[in-house]
Design a protein around this motif. Structure first.
Motif, short mmCIF file in Angstrom:
data_model
loop_
_atom_site.label_atom_id
_atom_site.label_comp_id
_atom_site.label_asym_id
_atom_site.label_seq_id
_atom_site.Cartn_x
_atom_site.Cartn_y
_atom_site.Cartn_z
N ARG A 17 0.81 -1.21 0.00
CA ARG A 17 0.00 0.00 0.00
C ARG A 17 0.84 1.27 0.00
NH1 ARG A 17 -4.45 -1.90 4.41
NH2 ARG A 17 -5.63 -3.28 3.02
N ALA A 18 2.10 1.17 0.39
CA ALA A 18 2.97 2.35 0.45
C ALA A 18 3.20 2.95 -0.93
CB ALA A 18 4.31 1.98 1.08
N ARG A 19 3.01 2.17 -1.97
CA ARG A 19 3.22 2.65 -3.34
C ARG A 19 2.04 3.47 -3.84
NH1 ARG A 19 8.30 1.55 -4.40
NH2 ARG A 19 8.95 -0.48 -3.69
N TRP A 20 0.88 3.41 -3.19
CA TRP A 20 -0.33 4.13 -3.62
C TRP A 20 -0.28 5.56 -3.12
CZ3 TRP A 20 -4.87 2.67 -6.22
CH2 TRP A 20 -4.83 1.40 -6.75
N LYS A 21 0.53 6.39 -3.77
CA LYS A 21 0.65 7.77 -3.35
C LYS A 21 0.20 8.68 -4.49
CE LYS A 21 4.90 6.76 -2.08
NZ LYS A 21 6.27 6.77 -1.72
N ALA A 22 -0.37 9.78 -4.15
CA ALA A 22 -0.70 10.78 -5.16
C ALA A 22 0.58 11.53 -5.50
CB ALA A 22 -1.76 11.75 -4.63
N SER A 23 0.78 11.76 -6.79
CA SER A 23 1.98 12.49 -7.20
C SER A 23 1.64 13.96 -7.44
CB SER A 23 2.56 11.88 -8.48
OG SER A 23 1.61 11.95 -9.51
#
Length: 58
Positions: A17-23
């Motif tokens: 889940r750590a990869r699900w970031k808004a850029s």
């Protein structure tokens, strides 16, 4: 339908889940005024220019 055979550990779940970031959107200065920041490949909302041509009335 696929069903997991084992429970996924908390650390693996959080790692995934750590990869699900808004850029943050990339912004470049408007070519006509150099003051307004514009998303690339979009018409400027301030002056209405896109690639040096007026496409939108400001």
């Amino acid at each position: 339908m696929a069903v997991p055979k084992r429970k996924m550990s908390r650390s693996n779940t959080r790692h995934r889940r750590a990869r699900w970031k808004a850029s943050v959107p990339r912004l470049t200065p408007c070519p006509c005024s150099r003051k307004e920041m514009v998303v690339p490949h979009r018409a400027c909302a301030h002056c209405g220019l896109y690639k040096g041509r007026r496409v939108v009335e400001p």
